[in-house]
Design an enzyme around this catalytic site. Structure first.
Site, mmCIF file in Angstrom:
data_model
loop_
_atom_site.group_PDB
_atom_site.id
_atom_site.type_symbol
_atom_site.label_atom_id
_atom_site.label_comp_id
_atom_site.label_asym_id
_atom_site.label_seq_id
_atom_site.Cartn_x
_atom_site.Cartn_y
_atom_site.Cartn_z
ATOM 1 N N GLY A 242 0.886 -1.529 0.377
ATOM 2 C CA GLY A 242 0.120 0.348 0.106
ATOM 3 C C GLY A 242 0.208 1.765 -0.136
ATOM 4 N N ASN A 243 -0.104 2.794 0.185
ATOM 5 C CA ASN A 243 1.252 3.679 0.017
ATOM 6 C C ASN A 243 0.368 4.740 1.156
ATOM 7 O OD1 ASN A 243 -1.446 5.469 -0.779
ATOM 8 N ND2 ASN A 243 -0.596 4.125 -2.856
ATOM 9 N N ARG A 244 0.468 5.768 1.797
ATOM 10 C CA ARG A 244 0.580 7.103 2.925
ATOM 11 C C ARG A 244 -0.597 7.684 1.795
ATOM 12 N NH1 ARG A 244 3.888 6.112 6.486
ATOM 13 N NH2 ARG A 244 6.587 5.477 5.713
ATOM 14 N N SER A 245 -1.316 7.524 1.351
ATOM 15 C CA SER A 245 -2.193 8.966 0.786
ATOM 16 C C SER A 245 -3.453 8.513 1.770
ATOM 17 C CB SER A 245 -3.054 7.709 -0.815
ATOM 18 O OG SER A 245 -3.656 9.408 -0.119
#
Ligand code: C5P
Length: 444
Positions: A226-229
């Site tokens: 995943g990512n930090r958005s």
């Protein structure tokens, strides 16, 4: 308010720094055609003066019961109101309202109003959490006053926590159930149906699709890449678009944010799901904004049971190797689909092809080969979209933060440089640029 599409609204303003945000709420209300009388407290007038309120509302403004006494304003304003909205409601104002104190024009109005009363508290976290404030809020709510929970985030100075006034568009959305709508028979239906806000505004009658959040690419039933958005920018874009009159579909991936009012919400998890949802929603859209952080890669293989550690004494550090494959570029796909639709070659496309205006985002850090704008220019060309919103990111910049600076690039080489502001400020800047472009595209 009867069958009319405009309402008499009293906008009460308490003496807090967030009073400046009430100016934007006032604009949203007046632009939707409502008659708004602003009733600030004396303390509010120290933050924002009467000339500002008078200029924005087109009406005289006073905090005193001793002005225009012949018209008995301390009674009439409340009696005539279809909605009283108080933003910001300070700890002091909540306490006075809860105790029935009537020592200025706003508190007398609160006692005489028989219409819905909506209060939006804003104060420092300690004041909000104090048992005295909480008891006052409970009293007001028990009497039927709609007291919103404050937002969390940056407060005056360096502090942050619950106590922030929600953004003007969020306050406006909270008012909508109590206001008549110009294109819908009842105000209630205007918000219960997604995208049915029906208010006049620069995006009135436009269908917009916004993606938000960060995709998750599953490895097995319990793990993902995943990512930090945080999704805050996409949600702000959806909220502002709805307040500007658009019919909004928000395709949202993995966020912890409340669903915006009056917006159709489509939840997705992975890039492939987002591609399907965006392709479907874009078919009839006037504007598409790709604000989501889409994973460029996904695991080549999804393992449908949890991947286990091995317990081989000869190889105690054994770990699986994960092979990744490229995800589709959703933005570039939407641009290509638009071209195919315009050429009439996309299978299943309708007879009257929609050619939405397409906006991309570029989160850039800048490096030895160029600064943020250099990279953004190259991305605009590569992706083929109509506008590209560039912002600078870093470990502590933008992702999950409330303050951002955006620059908007167009294919003709023009750049609109923005100033640091909230993600709602950035959204307003982006929709203004979009509305200008739509105006230049008479076919839409
Ligand atoms: O290529 P890059 O990820 O830097 O481009 C960012 C823009 O492209 C954003 O608008 C993002 O939503 C979009 N994007 C996409 N599909 C991907 C990767 C990015 O639509 N697979």
């Amino acid at each position: 308010m009867g069958g009319s599409t405009s309402a008499n609204v009293v906008l009460g303003v308490g003496g807090g720094i967030a009073a400046y945000k009430a100016c934007l709420l006032l604009r949203l209300l007046t632009e939707a055609g409502h008659q708004v009388t602003v009733v600030p407290t004396a303390a509010a007038l120290r933050f924002v003066g009467a000339p500002t309120w008078e200029a924005l509302s087109g009406r005289p403004v006073s905090d005193s019961v001793w002005q225009d006494v012949y018209d008995v304003p301390h009674v009439r304003l409340g009696q005539r109101a279809d909605l009283v909205v108080v933003a910001p409601a300070t700890a002091d104002l909540l306490a006075r309202a809860a105790n029935g104190i009537a020592d200025d024009l706003l508190t007398t109005t609160l006692l005489t109003a028989r219409c819905p009363v909506l209060m939006a508290p804003a104060m420092h976290t300690e004041m909000w959490l104090h048992p005295a404030t909480q008891a006052n809020v409970a009293t007001l709510r028990a009497r039927g006053v709609l007291v919103l929970d404050p937002a969390e985030g940056r407060l005056t100075g360096a502090d942050s926590g619950p106590g922030r006034l929600p953004e003007p568009e969020q306050l406006y959305a909270a008012c909508l159930p109590h206001l008549p709508s110009s294109s819908h028979p009842t105000a209630a239906s205007a918000v219960s149906e997604p995208g049915a806000v029906g208010v006049p505004g620069p995006l009135a009658g436009r269908r917009v699709v916004v993606s938000a959040g960060g995709t998750r690419e599953a490895l097995d039933p319990v793990r993902f890449l995943g990512n930090r958005s945080s999704g805050k920018q996409g949600y702000a874009l959806a909220e502002v678009a709805a307040a500007l009159g658009a019919e909004v579909t928000l395709v949202s991936a993995n966020v912890y944010l409340p669903a915006p009012t009056g917006v159709e919400l489509v939840k997705v998890e992975s890039a492939l799901q987002m591609l399907a949802a965006m392709t479907a929603a874009s078919e009839s859209a006037d504007v598409v904004v790709m604000a989501a952080a889409v994973a460029d890669f996904r695991p080549a293989r999804y393992v449908d049971t949890k991947i286990k550690k091995t317990h081989d004494p000869d190889d105690p550090d054994a770990a699986p190797t994960i092979t990744l494959v490229r995800n589709p570029d959703i933005l570039a796909t939407l641009v290509a689909d638009r071209a195919k639709r315009a050429a009439g070659t996309l299978s299943g496309s309708s007879m009257t092809p929609a050619t939405p205006l397409i906006v991309g985002f570029a989160a850039e850090t800048g490096d030895a080969s160029g600064d943020v704008l250099d990279h953004a220019r190259a991305k605009l060309t590569r992706k083929g979209c109509d506008l590209l919103v560039a912002n600078q990111v870093g470990s502590d910049l933008v992702f999950g933060q409330d303050v951002t600076t955006v620059h908007i690039l167009a294919p003709d080489g023009s750049v609109q440089r923005g100033a640091p502001g909230s993600k709602h400020d950035a959204a307003r800047q982006i929709w203004a640029a979009v509305a200008q472009r739509l105006g230049e595209r008479p076919g839409l």
